[in-house]
Design an enzyme around this catalytic site. Sequence first.
Site: not given
Ligand SMILES: Nc1nc2c(c(=O)[nH]1)N[C@H]1C(S)=C(S)[C@@H](COP(=O)(O)OP(=O)(O)OC[C@H]3O[C@@H](n4cnc5c(=O)[nH]c(N)nc54)[C@H](O)[C@@H]3O)O[C@H]1N2
Ligand SMILES: Nc1nc2c(c(=O)[nH]1)N[C@H]1C(S)=C(S)[C@@H](COP(=O)(O)OP(=O)(O)OC[C@H]3O[C@@H](n4cnc5c(=O)[nH]c(N)nc54)[C@H](O)[C@@H]3O)O[C@H]1N2
Ligand SMILES: [Mo]
Length: 749
Positions: A101, A103
Site C-alpha cells: 500500500y 501513494w
Molecule cells: N496517524 C495517522 N496515520 C496515517 C494517517 C492518518 O490520518 N493518521 N493517514 C493514512 C493515510 S490516509 C494514508 S493514504 C497513508 C499514506 O501512506 P503512504 O502512501 O505509505 O505514504 P507516502 O509517504 O506517500 O509513501 C509513499 C512511498 O513511496 C515512495 N515512492 C515515491 N515515488 C516512488 C516510485 O516511483 N517508486 C517507488 N518504488 N517508490 C516511490 C516514497 O519515497 C514513499 O516512501 O498514511 C496513513 N497513515
Molecule cells: N497537504 C496534504 N494533503 C493531503 C494529504 C497529505 O499528506 N498532505 N494526504 C491526502 C490523503 S491520502 C487523504 S486520505 C486525505 C485525508 O483527508 P482527511 O481525512 O479529511 O484529513 P485529516 O487531516 O486526516 O482529517 C481532517 C480533519 O479532521 C479533524 N478531525 C479529527 N478527528 C475528528 C473527530 O473526531 N471529529 C471531527 N469533527 N473532526 C475530527 C481533524 O481536525 C483534521 O484536521 O488528505 C489528502 N490530502
Molecule cells: Mo489517504
Amino acid sequence: MRYTAAHWGSYRIEGDALAPVEGDTAPSRIGRGWVSAARDRASRVLRPALRQGWLDGDGGAARNKDAYVEVSWDRAAEAVAHELDRVRAAHGNGAIFAGSYGWASAGRFHHAQSQLRRFLNLVGGAVTSRDTYSHAAAEVILPHVTGMTNRAFQDGMTSWPLVARHAELVVAFGGISPRTAQIASSGTSTHEVGDWLDRLTARVVNVSPRRTDLQGAEWLSIRPGTDVALMLALAHEVWAAGRHDPAFLARCTSGWPAFRDYLSGAADGEPKSADWAAPLCDIPAGRIRALAAEMSARRTMITVAWGLQRADHGEQAVWAGLALAAVLGQIGQPGTGFGFGYGSTTPVGRPARLHPWPSVPQGRNPVGDFIPVARIADMLERPGESYDYDLATCTYPDIRLVWWAGGNPFHHHQDLGRLEAAWTRPETVIVTDHSWTATARRADIVLPATTPLERSDIMMNRRDPALIHMSPLFAPMGEALDDHEILRRIAAQMGVEEAFTGGRDAEGWLRHLWDDARAVAADHGTDLPGYDAFRDAGRVDMRNVEETRIQFGDFVADPDCAPLATESGRITLFNEAIAAAGLLDCPGHPTWMAPAESLLDAAPGALHLISGQPDTRLHSQNDRGTESRAGKVAGREACDLHPDTAAERGIAAGDLVLIRNERGATLAGARLTDAIRRDCVSLPTGAWYDPATVDGRRIDLAGNPNAVTLDKGTSSLAQGSSAHTAIVIVERWAGDPPPATTGCPPPLR
Ligand SMILES: Nc1nc2c(c(=O)[nH]1)N[C@H]1C(S)=C(S)[C@@H](COP(=O)(O)OP(=O)(O)OC[C@H]3O[C@@H](n4cnc5c(=O)[nH]c(N)nc54)[C@H](O)[C@@H]3O)O[C@H]1N2
Ligand SMILES: Nc1nc2c(c(=O)[nH]1)N[C@H]1C(S)=C(S)[C@@H](COP(=O)(O)OP(=O)(O)OC[C@H]3O[C@@H](n4cnc5c(=O)[nH]c(N)nc54)[C@H](O)[C@@H]3O)O[C@H]1N2
Ligand SMILES: [Mo]
C-alpha cells in the site's frame, strides 16, 4: 515545453526548477520542497543493498538496526529471484505478501504498485491488501447502505457549483480544509477548493476540534470521536420537533422505524436528545437544538471529512451522517443532502467529466487471498487466526516474504513499535524505494528506484481535464532504476521477461498507453495529437469537460425505476444483513458507541491526539525537502497545543515535548495556537520514524504520531485504520535534546 506532475500539482520545467502550471491559481506549497527532497543525496538509496544480518542468516532479528552491504544490480536481482523461488517452492505463493500500500508516483506508467503486481502475477501471484488507509470504513459500509462502492460514491458527489449556488447551510464535520485539498491522487492541474469556498452563499459550520479545518466558518468545537452522538442528537431533535420528512423516509429509505425507535429511546430507554449528546460532545444542548432547527429550516448540505471515519467505529460517522441527511429529506436535491470528503482531496465534487484512461494491465492474481489494508501487524503476528471482515470470516495467511514498493508502512501504520516487532517475523523483506525511509531501513533487500523527476511518464487522472507529459528534470541518481526496469531484470532471472514487458521498453509503453488514451478521448469528443506531438507540447486539455452531478439524483427522482443496489433498493437506515451478523461493534443501524480510547474516560490531564495530514508534504514524501524542514520546530515535527494547555504543563513555544502513552513515545516541537481545543494536541503524520533508546526508553526522535497511535480495526465490519483514536500524555522534555538521525543512510559497507 517540458512539464512534470505529482499528486500535489503539475509543473512547467524551467531550467533546473519547477514553476506551477498555467491555470493553477492556488498551487500547493508541497511542490516547493519536491526537488530538494529528490536531490537529497544523503537520504537517497544510491545502490542496491543487502542487510548484513540477513546475509548472516539472523532470521530478521536485527531488521531495525543493521548495516547494509552495497551490491551490483545483478547480485540484487539474483537475490530477489532466489528468495521468490525459495519461498514459492517451500510454502507456495500464498506466503508472499505484496499488498504494498502506498501513494508512490502520480505517473500512469511508473506506478510502483501496479508494476509490482503485474510482475508477481506472472510468477504465481501474492497476497494483497484491500481498501485504503484513507477511507476503509466507508469503502466497506457504503455498498451495504447506499449500494455504491466508495469509488462510485465519490464519482457521484454533488458538484461544487450546485453546493455553492443552492445550499443555505453547510455543516462540515471535520471541516473542508485547503490543507488536504492540496492533493489529488494521480495528479491535478488546478487547486480550486478555495475558490469554491469563496463562492459559497451558505452559512458554514465547522464541526471539528480545530478551527483551521474551515476558515471563516462558525466553529463548533467538538470533542474528538463523538460526532456520531451529535449527528444522532440532531436527527432526534429534528424528528422530535416533527420537522423530519416522513414521505422521503418512506419512499427512499428502509428501516426508518427501527432507527426512529433507537433515536427516541423506545428501543433502549435512552432518547438520543440534545441533552443526552451535550456532555458527550462538549457542545451545549441549546446549541445542538438551534442547529437542528436551522438544518430543518434551510437547504442544508451535511458533509463528513474522511478523517472522521479513520477512527474507532469509523463506519458510524458515515452512516449516521447519511441518516441525518435522510431524516431531513434533502438528499437528491441540488446542493443539499450528504457529502463525503469535500476538500479531503481536491477533485471531490469537481464538476468535470470522468475519463476512463488506460493503465498498466496487472493480469490476474492466482492467489485470491488478501487482508484489509490496515491489518498488517495482525497478519504478521497471528498467522492462521481468523477474523471478521465485511460479514465474512477470513484467516490471516502465514507470510514468509514481504515486498513493498512505493509505500512507507513505517510512516503510515499505527502503533509502529508493535509493527516493528511483528516485522521481524518474515524470513525476507524486500523494499523498492528511492529513499532510505524507515521502511527501507527495515528491509533485507533494498532496491533503489528513481523518483518521478528522473524519468518520463504521463499524468492522466480520470477526474482532471489536463493530460501532462512528465519529462525528467535530472539524470537518475547513483544506480537508481525505474520500477519497471528493476522488475524487468528480475523477470529475466525468472524466465518471464517477455510476458512482463509485453515486448515494449518504457518509451514503448508510454506510446502504447497514449494510443489507448487517444481512443478514450475520441469517444469523449477530443482528438488528441500523436505521442511525439504530445511530448513536445507537454500538455493537452480535454474539451467539453463540464459536468455537474447530484448525488442520488436519479434514485430520488424515481426510486422504483432507479433503485439502489442495496438489500431493499433504498438507503438502509436499518440493514438486515449487518444486523444478522450480530457484530457487537457494528449493529444494524447507526449507533453511538464510545471509542476504545477517548477523553470521555481518559485520566485527568490526558489529551486527544489528532494526527491528520501534513500541510508541507504528502505523507512522508518530501520530508527531507526544504518546505517540510522549514516547518520543523526544535528539529522535529511541530505539534499544535492550546496556549492554556501548554502553560499548565510549563511548555513554551519552541520547546521540545514528549508525547507518550503505554504504546510508545515521540518527540515533537511545540507550537501554540488557540485554534485547537484545550484537550487536544495535533501532530501531523509523515515525519520519518526514527526510534532510539534514550534512558532505557524507546522514543521516536522525529515526531511521527504513529509511535503512539492505536492499531485497531474500525470494527469487525471494515477493519479500517483507527488512526484518529488515541489518547496521550504531553510533557516538556527537560533533558538534553537527543540528536535526530532522520535522513541519514544506515551504515553502508
Ligand atoms: N496517524 C495517522 N496515520 C496515517 C494517517 C492518518 O490520518 N493518521 N493517514 C493514512 C493515510 S490516509 C494514508 S493514504 C497513508 C499514506 O501512506 P503512504 O502512501 O505509505 O505514504 P507516502 O509517504 O506517500 O509513501 C509513499 C512511498 O513511496 C515512495 N515512492 C515515491 N515515488 C516512488 C516510485 O516511483 N517508486 C517507488 N518504488 N517508490 C516511490 C516514497 O519515497 C514513499 O516512501 O498514511 C496513513 N497513515
Ligand atoms: N497537504 C496534504 N494533503 C493531503 C494529504 C497529505 O499528506 N498532505 N494526504 C491526502 C490523503 S491520502 C487523504 S486520505 C486525505 C485525508 O483527508 P482527511 O481525512 O479529511 O484529513 P485529516 O487531516 O486526516 O482529517 C481532517 C480533519 O479532521 C479533524 N478531525 C479529527 N478527528 C475528528 C473527530 O473526531 N471529529 C471531527 N469533527 N473532526 C475530527 C481533524 O481536525 C483534521 O484536521 O488528505 C489528502 N490530502
Ligand atoms: Mo489517504
